[in-house]
Design an enzyme around this catalytic site. Sequence first.
Site, PDB file in Angstrom:
ATOM      1  N   LYS A  71       0.820  -1.218   0.000  1.00 18.76           N
ATOM      2  CA  LYS A  71       0.000   0.000   0.000  1.00 18.76           C
ATOM      3  C   LYS A  71       0.855   1.270   0.000  1.00 18.76           C
ATOM      4  O   LYS A  71       0.604   2.185  -0.774  1.00 18.76           O
ATOM      5  CB  LYS A  71      -0.939  -0.027   1.200  1.00 18.76           C
ATOM      6  CG  LYS A  71      -1.759   1.238   1.408  1.00 18.76           C
ATOM      7  CD  LYS A  71      -2.903   1.013   2.371  1.00 18.76           C
ATOM      8  CE  LYS A  71      -2.520   0.270   3.604  1.00 18.76           C
ATOM      9  NZ  LYS A  71      -1.457   0.897   4.423  1.00 18.76           N
ATOM     10  N   THR A  73       3.953   1.559  -0.934  1.00 20.31           N
ATOM     11  CA  THR A  73       4.693   1.588  -2.197  1.00 20.31           C
ATOM     12  C   THR A  73       3.819   2.148  -3.317  1.00 20.31           C
ATOM     13  O   THR A  73       4.256   2.995  -4.108  1.00 20.31           O
ATOM     14  CB  THR A  73       5.184   0.173  -2.555  1.00 20.31           C
ATOM     15  OG1 THR A  73       6.032  -0.293  -1.495  1.00 20.31           O
ATOM     16  CG2 THR A  73       5.949   0.170  -3.865  1.00 20.31           C
ATOM     17  N   ARG A  94       2.394   8.473   6.837  1.00 18.37           N
ATOM     18  CA  ARG A  94       2.702   8.366   8.256  1.00 18.37           C
ATOM     19  C   ARG A  94       4.191   8.116   8.472  1.00 18.37           C
ATOM     20  O   ARG A  94       4.894   7.639   7.586  1.00 18.37           O
ATOM     21  CB  ARG A  94       1.911   7.217   8.895  1.00 18.37           C
ATOM     22  CG  ARG A  94       0.410   7.426   8.918  1.00 18.37           C
ATOM     23  CD  ARG A  94      -0.300   6.204   9.455  1.00 18.37           C
ATOM     24  NE  ARG A  94      -0.062   5.039   8.617  1.00 18.37           N
ATOM     25  CZ  ARG A  94      -0.222   3.783   9.015  1.00 18.37           C
ATOM     26  NH1 ARG A  94      -0.606   3.525  10.244  1.00 18.37           N
ATOM     27  NH2 ARG A  94      -0.004   2.777   8.189  1.00 18.37           N
ATOM     28  N   LYS A 105       8.367  -5.532  10.244  1.00 21.53           N
ATOM     29  CA  LYS A 105       8.418  -4.801   8.977  1.00 21.53           C
ATOM     30  C   LYS A 105       9.836  -4.567   8.466  1.00 21.53           C
ATOM     31  O   LYS A 105      10.103  -4.659   7.273  1.00 21.53           O
ATOM     32  CB  LYS A 105       7.705  -3.451   9.119  1.00 21.53           C
ATOM     33  CG  LYS A 105       6.197  -3.544   9.073  1.00 21.53           C
ATOM     34  CD  LYS A 105       5.579  -2.154   8.978  1.00 21.53           C
ATOM     35  CE  LYS A 105       4.074  -2.244   8.761  1.00 21.53           C
ATOM     36  NZ  LYS A 105       3.463  -0.919   8.616  1.00 21.53           N
ATOM     37  N   ALA A 273      -3.355   1.617  12.766  1.00 25.75           N
ATOM     38  CA  ALA A 273      -4.781   1.555  12.432  1.00 25.75           C
ATOM     39  C   ALA A 273      -5.503   0.435  13.160  1.00 25.75           C
ATOM     40  O   ALA A 273      -6.725   0.448  13.241  1.00 25.75           O
ATOM     41  CB  ALA A 273      -4.969   1.398  10.929  1.00 25.75           C
ATOM     42  N   PHE A 301      -3.298  -0.328   7.255  1.00 25.40           N
ATOM     43  CA  PHE A 301      -3.892  -1.657   7.125  1.00 25.40           C
ATOM     44  C   PHE A 301      -5.012  -1.677   6.083  1.00 25.40           C
ATOM     45  O   PHE A 301      -4.981  -0.913   5.120  1.00 25.40           O
ATOM     46  CB  PHE A 301      -4.346  -2.184   8.485  1.00 25.40           C
ATOM     47  CG  PHE A 301      -3.207  -2.481   9.423  1.00 25.40           C
ATOM     48  CD1 PHE A 301      -2.149  -3.270   9.019  1.00 25.40           C
ATOM     49  CD2 PHE A 301      -3.172  -1.956  10.701  1.00 25.40           C
ATOM     50  CE1 PHE A 301      -1.086  -3.545   9.870  1.00 25.40           C
ATOM     51  CE2 PHE A 301      -2.114  -2.221  11.562  1.00 25.40           C
ATOM     52  CZ  PHE A 301      -1.078  -3.014  11.147  1.00 25.40           C
ATOM     53  N   PHE A 381       3.092  -8.711  -9.382  1.00 26.33           N
ATOM     54  CA  PHE A 381       4.241  -9.546  -9.039  1.00 26.33           C
ATOM     55  C   PHE A 381       4.606 -10.386 -10.264  1.00 26.33           C
ATOM     56  O   PHE A 381       3.750 -10.689 -11.098  1.00 26.33           O
ATOM     57  CB  PHE A 381       3.913 -10.473  -7.860  1.00 26.33           C
ATOM     58  CG  PHE A 381       4.059  -9.833  -6.509  1.00 26.33           C
ATOM     59  CD1 PHE A 381       5.119 -10.167  -5.673  1.00 26.33           C
ATOM     60  CD2 PHE A 381       3.137  -8.885  -6.071  1.00 26.33           C
ATOM     61  CE1 PHE A 381       5.250  -9.579  -4.418  1.00 26.33           C
ATOM     62  CE2 PHE A 381       3.263  -8.296  -4.824  1.00 26.33           C
ATOM     63  CZ  PHE A 381       4.328  -8.641  -3.989  1.00 26.33           C
ATOM     64  N   TRP A 409       7.037  -0.704  -7.959  1.00 27.41           N
ATOM     65  CA  TRP A 409       8.205  -1.220  -7.250  1.00 27.41           C
ATOM     66  C   TRP A 409       9.373  -1.405  -8.215  1.00 27.41           C
ATOM     67  O   TRP A 409      10.482  -0.975  -7.941  1.00 27.41           O
ATOM     68  CB  TRP A 409       7.868  -2.559  -6.570  1.00 27.41           C
ATOM     69  CG  TRP A 409       8.950  -3.033  -5.625  1.00 27.41           C
ATOM     70  CD1 TRP A 409       9.019  -2.812  -4.287  1.00 27.41           C
ATOM     71  CD2 TRP A 409      10.113  -3.800  -5.971  1.00 27.41           C
ATOM     72  NE1 TRP A 409      10.158  -3.384  -3.772  1.00 27.41           N
ATOM     73  CE2 TRP A 409      10.853  -3.993  -4.780  1.00 27.41           C
ATOM     74  CE3 TRP A 409      10.618  -4.325  -7.165  1.00 27.41           C
ATOM     75  CZ2 TRP A 409      12.058  -4.705  -4.751  1.00 27.41           C
ATOM     76  CZ3 TRP A 409      11.817  -5.031  -7.140  1.00 27.41           C
ATOM     77  CH2 TRP A 409      12.524  -5.223  -5.932  1.00 27.41           C
TER      78      TRP A 409
END
Length: 559
Positions: A71, A73, A94, A105, A273, A301, A381, A409
Amino acid sequence: MKSDIEIAQEVKLTPIKDIIATIGLSEDDIELYGKYKAKLSMEKINSLKNEKDGKLILVTAINPTPAGEGKSTVTIGLGDALNKIGKKTVIALREPSLGPVMGIKGGATGGGLAQVLPMEDINLHFTGDMHAITTANNALSALLDNHVQQGNELNIDLRRTIWKRVVDLNDRALRKVIIGLGGPVQGVPREDGFDITVASEIMAILCLATDITDLKKRLARVVVGYTYTREPVTVGDLKVEGALALILKDAIKPNLVQTIYKTPAFVHGGPFANIAHGCNSVLATTTAMKLGEYTVTEAGFGADLGAEKFLDIKVPNLPKAPDAVVIVATIRALKMHGGVEKDNLQEENVDALIKGFSNLAKHIENIQGFNIPVVVAINEFVTDTEAEIVELTRLCQEKGVRVELTSVWGKGAEGGVNLANAVVDIIKENEGNDLEFTSTYDVEDTIENKVEAIVKKIYGGDGVIFEKKAKTQMATLKKYGWDKFPICMAKTQYSLSDDPTALGRPEGFEITVRELVPKLGAGFIVAMTGDVMTMPGLPKKPAALNMDVDENGNAIGLF
């Protein structure tokens, strides 16, 4: 394949004073934190209040899985792509918390060619906002305990204090502690506990305050506990809101950085969240809307948590609701929601994709229920097959939403151009439709009805069970007139239900609310569900095990 940190460290950063010039700011408008980071001055923020607001785009996602959604990215890549097609765009994100950065993470600044920079600084201490929030929170704890030690003029019942200390780390050993041991001069012994900093009400207050005056008013309303006669005690009663605001006087100013493609980005505030409201600061978002033709922001999230809270809690503090919402999904994650194990996600499985699409479908329906145009971004992907892409596209189109593949990405801004054009198109198409933003509930309704509205409308549940403690707290909230606030659900991020193992689109479930916590300064009531904790723990092999620094001070192991 290069890691995110290797990609980031190879980028030649542009001085932040040159980045901000692209959105009409000068060096006099900022306070520099080195060459590549800055805070925007309150004077400049105040001078922009009467400027026209640009378009606002909210990026959210399906319920997260170990397969990843991307999200942040996509948020960064979309901002870069909008700039690439000629739209003056500002990003609002954020700040990462050290807890998950060193836990699971390993970093939270995007990935690949869609990152905010300098990623090492942002992921670690940045401009010190997290430390300031931690200090303000714990200063209040110290002042509260000192008040009791020095005579307890307010008759505070230490058995009924609800204010906790915080630390910006995952440390399960601190969830419940005893303080004040060692004799009379060490304080009054009592049970206490720690939350993670991002769960602190002061974090929420910082993210919802519109200026320093509003910050002080919100701080003064914070309830820290109750007296022996069960009357509430606030920060205002302790007369320390000014001192706390002083600690936060710099932290309230939004931070400015850049993406790999030199898009200006506000990175400010970081409530989770699943235990808080999951959005960056109102000041950052509103200021970005004044400076850019388009602002791209995110909510934490899945859309059942971050987007719902953005729309029901944050939007009332913004000039307007989003002009469009982008829901991020991956075929890998949807297959997991369809029952495929993580080790088998590289194999084509259209049937599992169709089954897992039920999760995305529910989030689409929810955003449509707010009367906001929706675009689905498929974060691509290499293992995605043509058959899977065709089927997911068909399923989205059947729901009446536009869907675009994104590959930011690996391809950066170029990989988000189709998504950027789709977002611009859908905003233009709906400008004359007079869509009226619709909240999940009427904020003046009862707590029971507001929670039930979220559970039934957003989660798809059958109803709510309030445990005895929550019922008692509900009566207290009603007694003091605190029941007319929005609801901030503390719930697992992994499922639409309060059972993290119930993937896809579960049905026939009820949500159990075990506790209701008043956050009067933030302006919402937290409803604790399931086994969600406000102090996370570390995994068996935390990301910190891979982190290091070389002899030149360069970070290693962030990702």
